[in-house]
Scaffold this active site. Structure first.
Site, PDB file in Angstrom:
ATOM      1  CG  ASP A 186      71.096  32.742  43.025  1.00 59.17           C
ATOM      2  OD1 ASP A 186      70.572  33.655  43.700  1.00 59.17           O
ATOM      3  OD2 ASP A 186      72.174  32.880  42.423  1.00 59.17           O
ATOM      4  CE  LYS A 187      67.229  38.431  41.807  1.00 60.12           C
ATOM      5  NZ  LYS A 187      67.188  39.916  41.787  1.00 60.12           N
ATOM      6  CG  HIS A 188      70.304  36.335  36.769  1.00 57.62           C
ATOM      7  ND1 HIS A 188      71.527  36.860  37.093  1.00 57.62           N
ATOM      8  CD2 HIS A 188      69.994  36.841  35.537  1.00 57.62           C
ATOM      9  CE1 HIS A 188      71.959  37.631  36.113  1.00 57.62           C
ATOM     10  NE2 HIS A 188      71.046  37.641  35.153  1.00 57.62           N
ATOM     11  CB  SER A 189      67.259  40.687  38.278  1.00 60.39           C
ATOM     12  OG  SER A 189      66.923  41.843  37.529  1.00 60.39           O
ATOM     13  CB  THR A 196      73.918  42.432  44.088  1.00 55.25           C
ATOM     14  OG1 THR A 196      72.656  42.317  43.418  1.00 55.25           O
ATOM     15  CG2 THR A 196      73.751  42.004  45.532  1.00 55.25           C
ATOM     16  NE  ARG A 208      77.818  37.682  23.854  1.00 53.23           N
ATOM     17  CZ  ARG A 208      76.959  37.580  24.868  1.00 53.23           C
ATOM     18  NH1 ARG A 208      77.307  36.914  25.963  1.00 53.23           N
ATOM     19  NH2 ARG A 208      75.777  38.131  24.802  1.00 53.23           N
ATOM     20  CB  SER A 227      76.484  35.080  29.401  1.00 57.23           C
ATOM     21  OG  SER A 227      77.200  35.855  30.324  1.00 57.23           O
ATOM     22  CE  LYS A 236      77.709  35.243  34.176  1.00 55.86           C
ATOM     23  NZ  LYS A 236      77.947  36.670  33.909  1.00 55.86           N
ATOM     24  CE  LYS A 237      72.922  34.132  39.226  1.00 55.33           C
ATOM     25  NZ  LYS A 237      73.018  34.491  40.644  1.00 55.33           N
TER      26      LYS A 237
END
Lengths: 438, 438
Positions: free
Chosen positions: B80-83, B120, B168, B183, B187-188
């Site tokens: 996967d990718k996360h930005s 997304t 938070r 955080s 999730k990832k």
């Protein structure tokens, strides 16, 4: 402005303005701040601290969160004493009638015991019939009639403190000087005082074990009180052994009446001494005396003449207590208790007394509370027959445990005995009054 | 152990053990910790920080707070990718089909837009019929069938993160690297990945404006991923101007299909370049390619042959979207929009583009959300016709605003125009890919 903006500033170590602190305390009181926002800010205040001006702002904001007492219709100087708490600390019951007998008015809002320390309200409730739940009107009327009254907080008394304290208790943010100061001083200043004397305890039975911490707290309390317009002084006093002779509610009231009747024995004298020193400060701040010497002379006279006892008796009557205890204090003591001597296991000199352990032990058999909703057994207690530096012989009694049954003795007798460290060489006496902060 | 004991340790700057952090996250999930206790600890973590091992423990505890995905029945490398988010950042819609066309499986749990950044899920919902609310079973089935799926979180997915994030947000404790890392990574990692690539944005449209902060975050993310057993790399990429041509949901999907159809124009190229660089890292970590050169060659082939577009089309079909957009992407664009040119007010070179202002402006007319429950207008958007360092003449269009009416143009047209700072001398080009952290 949102709560987050205030929290961000203190989180990043910035100083909060008076407006920002007022906004916070108003949010606590009107519930527009959520509990989790209050506790986040409190933690940021704990870690990043508050400076003296912030401490003064939060104290004033808290004291104004509810009704502030108004004694402007009483012409007497309005004074009070507050102690940071210890074991066997019963000076309020001496100071209030003593000060009242000198023409001062003492509106003493008091608390209950928790952990190893006792509370004035619990002690008073060992007097048959004594009512500590007074309305504000009743409270003021009793102050007017006998010069002092002692009662618990009404719900509209400094509500922000109640809320913040319960959150601090649940979030490990109790032990921080600025918030301790705000909690103590907001309640005391809401009594509408002219002068306040603080008894900051230090030693192994005090919350501030180290002298330097006690001194820091004492200075912060005095500076905050004075900056809020109330003459404030503090004594730093020794809490390396129980103060006076008895620990336990009924026994402590008994001790106070013996003192007020001029029947105090050697073990009671240190408690009387601290009471006199504290009351001297109130007389000086109220311009009743010019020096400690003059104040002391006045106080000794009020004691020896029975004037202080008269005030005590009057107060007990007005708060629905049985005044016969003033003539026969021994009726306070439960005849059915069992007595166990705590004996020295070797000969030598008493080098150390683990004071907090003694407080906790008596508390654990009902003399106090472990949790806020525990029931108290006013009758159980402990008499200290020896003090630090005393020479003792093996088998001699160090103290006497007054309890309900043998199993209570089994539970704490050994703890009481081992609280006394007997050594070979005599140590130097500890000073009872360690420092005066003005 | 009580919550207070854990809070006390972190309050005093001590390191928490894995057991203590597990106890905390369990308390968050089963609600045995009160919100005010959670927020007090979070504030202590914010101010006194977490070290790398604590960061790894909290990430793991959070990822285990709910159901973790299991793709052991799929033989493909799971990636996967996360930005970290920016303006015009739509690379997920390129990377997922591109990686899937190379034989990787991409279970992409995605989010929605908030503030100046898009999300997304919002972009996907501009496709007629597209369903982002999949059950775990549906989600896995779609990954199996076309190599990737994109959906929102189910309620049992990392519940501790949801709870902690909302606290938070209300207590000013969002911007701290250890909790950002926990955080993101919880999730990832709950997606059951083999490899993860992170796109950490830096510049005036990113959360981490300063390169050094972005680098610190990137290193923390990579170290935490690797320490949790997932191959992790990060690119630090430029966010000093919108990424690619369009900002706004429908327009961004349109841009992606144009790219997947090999019809990209000059303005779209930087977005494709970042997508390729990120996907290269996934191919290398998954042993599909040995070098960036080899990976790039594979990816160009998948694009040019239409294989990536085929994956995209298949996914749209499986998630109930209208696949005709793949053939006629212009049907995504609302014909009724009004167009306003944003014109240069002087001649010169574009020296600065205030990227966050552009994102906020488009968000404010419905392109995104100011509050989490705002409704989104997928149609509105912005086309950037010029980039940093471009030479422009007075009156020439810098970009085009696509909006509903003249009053929206009045609301943000000037903001868009003044977001461009036109200077006399040409600046050096900014590197698109600033650093690779492995």
């Amino acid at each position: 402005v949102r709560p987050q903006d205030i929290i961000t500033k203190k989180r990043d170590g910035e100083r909060l303005s008076q407006d920002e602190i007022n906004y916070f305390i108003r949010g606590v009181t009107d519930e527009s701040w959520a509990d989790y926002q209050i506790s986040a800010l409190i933690m940021a205040m704990f870690i990043n601290e508050l400076d003296l001006s912030e401490q003064s702002y939060i104290t004033q904001a808290m004291l104004n969160s509810g009704k502030v007492m108004d004694f402007s219709d009483i012409e007497l100087p309005i004074v009070d004493k507050h102690s940071t708490g210890g074991v066997g600390d019963k000076t309020s019951l001496i100071i209030a009638p003593l000060a009242a007998s000198c023409g001062l008015a003492v509106p003493m809002i008091s608390g209950r015991g928790l952990g190893h320390t006792g509370g004035t309200l619990d002690k008073l409730e060992s007097i048959e019939g004594f009512n500590v739940n007074l309305t504000t009107v009743e409270f003021k009327q009793i102050v007017r009639e006998c010069g002092y009254a002692m009662a618990g907080q009404t719900t509209d008394f400094v509500p922000a403190d109640k809320k913040i304290y319960s959150l601090r208790d649940a979030t490990a943010t109790v032990p921080t000087i600025p918030l301790i100061v705000a909690s103590i001083m907001s309640k005391k200043l809401a009594e509408g005082l002219d002068s306040l004397v603080l008894d900051v305890k230090t030693g192994n039975g005090a919350f501030m074990r180290e002298f330097k911490d006690a001194e820091r707290l004492a200075r912060a309390l005095v500076e905050t009180g004075n900056s809020c317009g109330v003459k404030t002084q503090a004594l730093i006093t020794d809490m390396n052994q129980p103060l006076g002779k008895y620990v336990g509610n009924s026994h402590e009231v008994y001790e106070c009446i013996k003192v007020l009747r001029n029947e105090s024995d050697e073990q009671m004298k240190p408690m009387l001494e601290v009471s006199i020193e504290l009351t001297c400060r109130l007389l000086i701040m109220s311009d009743v005396a010019k020096s400690t010497g003059e104040a002391r002379k006045i106080l000794i006279e009020k004691l020896e003449s029975g004037k202080a006892l008269e005030k005590f008796r009057k107060n007990v009557e007005l708060q629905n207590g049985n005044p016969k205890i003033c003539d026969k204090p021994e009726i306070l003591l439960d005849k059915d208790l069992e007595l166990f001597e705590i004996k020295a296991d070797r000969s030598g000199y008493i080098g150390e007394i683990q004071t907090e352990e003694i407080g906790k032990a008596i508390s654990s058999i009902g003399g106090g509370r472990t949790k806020a909703d525990d029931r108290v057994d006013h009758a159980v207690g402990y008499a200290a027959l020896t003090r630090l530096c005393d020479e003792v012989k093996v088998g001699e009694p160090l103290g006497i445990l007054y309890c309900r049954n043998q199993s209570q003795n089994e539970a704490i007798g050994e703890t009481l005995r081992t609280a006394y460290k007997i050594v070979d060489t005599e140590k130097n006496q500890l000073e009872l009054i360690k420092k005066v902060i003005t």
